[in-house]
Design a protein around this motif. Structure first.
Motif, PDB file in Angstrom:
ATOM      1  N   ILE A 142       1.049  -1.132  -0.102  1.00 62.16           N
ATOM      2  CA  ILE A 142       0.035   0.139   0.006  1.00 62.16           C
ATOM      3  C   ILE A 142       0.560   1.155  -0.150  1.00 62.16           C
ATOM      4  N   GLN A 143       0.705   2.231  -0.432  1.00 61.23           N
ATOM      5  CA  GLN A 143       1.411   3.104  -0.555  1.00 61.23           C
ATOM      6  C   GLN A 143       0.226   4.446  -0.589  1.00 61.23           C
ATOM      7  N   VAL A 144       0.251   5.605   0.233  1.00 61.82           N
ATOM      8  CA  VAL A 144      -0.635   6.736   0.181  1.00 61.82           C
ATOM      9  C   VAL A 144       0.109   7.934  -0.469  1.00 61.82           C
ATOM     10  N   ARG A 145      -1.138   7.837  -1.453  1.00 62.83           N
ATOM     11  CA  ARG A 145      -0.885   8.801  -3.001  1.00 62.83           C
ATOM     12  C   ARG A 145      -1.802  10.096  -2.867  1.00 62.83           C
ATOM     13  N   SER A 146      -1.285  11.008  -3.426  1.00 63.11           N
ATOM     14  CA  SER A 146      -2.296  11.965  -3.652  1.00 63.11           C
ATOM     15  C   SER A 146      -2.681  11.845  -4.525  1.00 63.11           C
ATOM     16  N   LEU A 147      -4.398  11.640  -4.731  1.00 62.25           N
ATOM     17  CA  LEU A 147      -5.404  11.426  -6.660  1.00 62.25           C
ATOM     18  C   LEU A 147      -6.153  13.079  -6.930  1.00 62.25           C
ATOM     19  N   PRO A 148      -5.745  12.896  -8.329  1.00 62.89           N
ATOM     20  CA  PRO A 148      -6.756  14.076  -8.576  1.00 62.89           C
ATOM     21  C   PRO A 148      -8.009  13.787  -8.819  1.00 62.89           C
ATOM     22  N   ALA A 149      -8.176  15.169  -8.555  1.00 61.40           N
ATOM     23  CA  ALA A 149     -10.434  14.786  -8.700  1.00 61.40           C
ATOM     24  C   ALA A 149     -10.532  13.928 -10.405  1.00 61.40           C
ATOM     25  N   VAL A 150     -11.476  13.105 -10.478  1.00 60.65           N
ATOM     26  CA  VAL A 150     -12.134  12.741 -11.705  1.00 60.65           C
ATOM     27  C   VAL A 150     -13.212  12.944 -11.947  1.00 60.65           C
ATOM     28  N   THR A 151     -13.849  13.290 -12.941  1.00 58.25           N
ATOM     29  CA  THR A 151     -15.482  13.445 -13.676  1.00 58.25           C
ATOM     30  C   THR A 151     -15.923  12.383 -14.064  1.00 58.25           C
ATOM     31  N   LEU A 152     -16.669  12.160 -14.026  1.00 59.48           N
ATOM     32  CA  LEU A 152     -16.825  10.379 -13.862  1.00 59.48           C
ATOM     33  C   LEU A 152     -18.252   9.898 -14.809  1.00 59.48           C
ATOM     34  N   ARG A 153     -18.963   9.695 -15.297  1.00 57.66           N
ATOM     35  CA  ARG A 153     -19.866   9.243 -15.682  1.00 57.66           C
ATOM     36  C   ARG A 153     -21.017   7.908 -15.471  1.00 57.66           C
ATOM     37  N   TYR A 154     -21.880   7.779 -15.370  1.00 59.29           N
ATOM     38  CA  TYR A 154     -21.756   6.532 -14.420  1.00 59.29           C
ATOM     39  C   TYR A 154     -23.233   6.151 -13.689  1.00 59.29           C
ATOM     40  N   GLN A 155     -23.373   4.344 -14.210  1.00 63.83           N
ATOM     41  CA  GLN A 155     -25.264   4.621 -14.054  1.00 63.83           C
ATOM     42  C   GLN A 155     -24.430   4.218 -12.499  1.00 63.83           C
ATOM     43  N   ARG A 156     -26.104   4.124 -11.706  1.00 57.06           N
ATOM     44  CA  ARG A 156     -26.126   3.275  -9.962  1.00 57.06           C
ATOM     45  C   ARG A 156     -26.332   2.388 -10.737  1.00 57.06           C
ATOM     46  N   PHE A 157     -26.069   1.075  -9.485  1.00 57.95           N
ATOM     47  CA  PHE A 157     -26.436  -0.104  -9.305  1.00 57.95           C
ATOM     48  C   PHE A 157     -26.949   0.001  -8.217  1.00 57.95           C
ATOM     49  N   PHE A 158     -28.081   0.039  -7.708  1.00 56.62           N
ATOM     50  CA  PHE A 158     -28.534  -0.546  -6.045  1.00 56.62           C
ATOM     51  C   PHE A 158     -29.358  -2.011  -6.295  1.00 56.62           C
ATOM     52  N   GLY A 159     -29.081  -2.819  -4.933  1.00 57.99           N
ATOM     53  CA  GLY A 159     -29.371  -3.621  -3.792  1.00 57.99           C
ATOM     54  C   GLY A 159     -29.344  -4.935  -5.392  1.00 57.99           C
ATOM     55  N   GLN A 160     -28.060  -4.254  -6.100  1.00 55.87           N
ATOM     56  CA  GLN A 160     -27.319  -6.110  -6.399  1.00 55.87           C
ATOM     57  C   GLN A 160     -25.730  -5.847  -6.004  1.00 55.87           C
ATOM     58  N   SER A 161     -25.123  -7.049  -6.152  1.00 53.84           N
ATOM     59  CA  SER A 161     -24.048  -7.538  -5.986  1.00 53.84           C
ATOM     60  C   SER A 161     -23.699  -9.222  -5.968  1.00 53.84           C
ATOM     61  N   GLY A 162     -22.730  -9.501  -5.714  1.00 53.90           N
ATOM     62  CA  GLY A 162     -22.202 -10.709  -6.357  1.00 53.90           C
ATOM     63  C   GLY A 162     -21.896 -10.875  -7.895  1.00 53.90           C
ATOM     64  N   ALA A 163     -22.536 -11.953  -8.610  1.00 51.67           N
ATOM     65  CA  ALA A 163     -22.053 -12.114 -10.247  1.00 51.67           C
ATOM     66  C   ALA A 163     -23.262 -11.240 -10.855  1.00 51.67           C
ATOM     67  N   ALA A 164     -24.314 -10.709 -10.101  1.00 55.53           N
ATOM     68  CA  ALA A 164     -25.291 -10.129 -10.318  1.00 55.53           C
ATOM     69  C   ALA A 164     -24.747  -8.889 -10.934  1.00 55.53           C
ATOM     70  N   GLY A 187     -18.485   3.736 -14.164  1.00 54.47           N
ATOM     71  CA  GLY A 187     -18.522   4.512 -14.698  1.00 54.47           C
ATOM     72  C   GLY A 187     -16.863   4.953 -15.752  1.00 54.47           C
ATOM     73  N   ILE A 188     -17.092   5.989 -16.510  1.00 52.47           N
ATOM     74  CA  ILE A 188     -15.786   5.965 -17.046  1.00 52.47           C
ATOM     75  C   ILE A 188     -15.735   7.520 -17.100  1.00 52.47           C
ATOM     76  N   ASP A 189     -14.339   7.488 -17.176  1.00 54.26           N
ATOM     77  CA  ASP A 189     -13.706   9.193 -17.277  1.00 54.26           C
ATOM     78  C   ASP A 189     -13.568   9.378 -18.581  1.00 54.26           C
ATOM     79  N   SER A 190     -14.233  10.027 -19.351  1.00 51.99           N
ATOM     80  CA  SER A 190     -14.905  10.032 -20.945  1.00 51.99           C
ATOM     81  C   SER A 190     -15.776  11.411 -21.029  1.00 51.99           C
ATOM     82  N   ASP A 191     -15.384  12.332 -22.131  1.00 51.56           N
ATOM     83  CA  ASP A 191     -16.276  12.984 -22.547  1.00 51.56           C
ATOM     84  C   ASP A 191     -17.009  12.843 -23.882  1.00 51.56           C
ATOM     85  N   ALA A 192     -16.203  11.049 -24.905  1.00 54.44           N
ATOM     86  CA  ALA A 192     -16.878  10.243 -25.229  1.00 54.44           C
ATOM     87  C   ALA A 192     -18.310  10.011 -25.501  1.00 54.44           C
ATOM     88  N   VAL A 193     -17.993   9.411 -23.808  1.00 55.15           N
ATOM     89  CA  VAL A 193     -19.892   8.323 -23.407  1.00 55.15           C
ATOM     90  C   VAL A 193     -20.736   9.861 -23.766  1.00 55.15           C
TER      91      VAL A 193
END
Length: 287
Positions: free
Chosen positions: A142-164, A209-215
């Motif tokens: 493990i390394q402690v790093r300073s990560l930059p902000a990311v703009t994410l295009r995402y889908q939210r999944f609620f009530g799902q886990s595992g293989a689903a 999701g993904i950090d992409s303006d192309a989506v």
């Protein structure tokens, strides 16, 4: 859901929540229940209690009464009653180690999101029970790093886990690759805003999701993954879990502690051979 998370210390009335979505209270509560299985008020209460459970574990020097106040409970008595109803133990018992029994017995192997984007036909990985690493082996990576902000295009999944959930995430990847020509080597991000160990399958809320303006899919949401210090565990041809980072590194730390105001983040991408690699990131702050 985002409004509830951002206002966890200031409980919002049903009328205010409904107004934020431009619905009447009646229709908002009906739609929220249809989508989640919980009324808006019940879900808000559960989220506040999970935040309190999270703080009780990771902020041992903060008084219980302060945590109750910070999580929006009007009195210590109201908090004590609600906490015991939710977790079947007192806040003190939870802080003294009861959280571990709850995590193992009530949530079990589902208490981790960090392997859900494994290829969905790799059931050996998805269904494998948790095995604690050899002491020190995860901490050494493990390394402690300073990560930059990311703009994410995402889908939210609620009530799902595992293989689903694994299948759902991979469906999104294929959809974006086919619809927008996203490269197979593009990085993807999984985001979880709470302690994965304390949230049962029916209440999982996982953004992928993904950090992409192309989506271009208009059904995807947009969120900013905040910059800051993170404890980062890189991996390749394996699927480590956040739990191992907690137990082998975080719980033994004297310098860093978890920052509950920022999310857990997973980054995954395919290498040249098509194998998944990436990192897990725990948000941390100095003690």
């Amino acid at each position: 859901m985002d409004l509830m998370l951002d206002s966890v210390g200031d409980p919002l009335a049903l009328k205010s929540l409904a107004a934020s979505a431009s619905y009447s209270s009646f229709h908002f509560d009906r739609i929220f229940r249809e989508l989640t299985g919980f009324s808006a008020v019940e879900y808000q209460r559960k989220r506040r209690l999970r935040r309190a459970a999270h703080l009780l574990r990771h902020e041992p020097d903060v008084a219980v009464v302060r945590i109750a106040q910070d999580c929006g409970f009007p009195s210590n008595a109201a908090f004590a009653k609600a906490f015991k109803q939710q977790f079947a133990m007192s806040a003190k018992e939870w802080r003294d180690g009861g959280w571990r029994a709850y995590m193992d017995q009530q949530v079990g192997r589902e208490s981790d999101v960090s392997f859900f984007v494994a290829e969905p036909d790799n059931l050996e990985v998805i269904l494998a029970p948790y095995r604690a690493p050899e002491p020190g082996t995860i901490a050494a990576r493990i390394q402690v790093r300073s990560l930059p902000a990311v703009t994410l295009r995402y889908q939210r999944f609620f009530g799902q886990s595992g293989a689903a959930l694994s299948i759902a995430c991979n469906d999104l990847i294929r959809h974006c690759e086919q619809l927008d020509g996203v490269a197979r080597c593009a990085p993807w991000y999984g985001v979880f805003d709470e302690d994965p160990g304390f949230t049962g399958e029916s209440e999982y809320c996982y953004d992928f999701g993904i950090d992409s303006d192309a989506v271009t899919d208009p059904n995807l949401g947009v969120r900013i993954l905040p910059a800051g210090h993170y404890a980062v565990l890189e991996f390749q041809k394996e699927w480590p879990r956040f739990r191992s980072m907690y137990e082998d590194w975080l719980d033994k730390q004297t310098v860093w502690r978890l920052d509950s105001t920022r999310p857990h983040i997973e980054k995954v991408e395919r290498d040249a051979a098509g194998q998944w690699q990436g990192w897990l990131a725990l948000p941390v702050k100095k003690r």
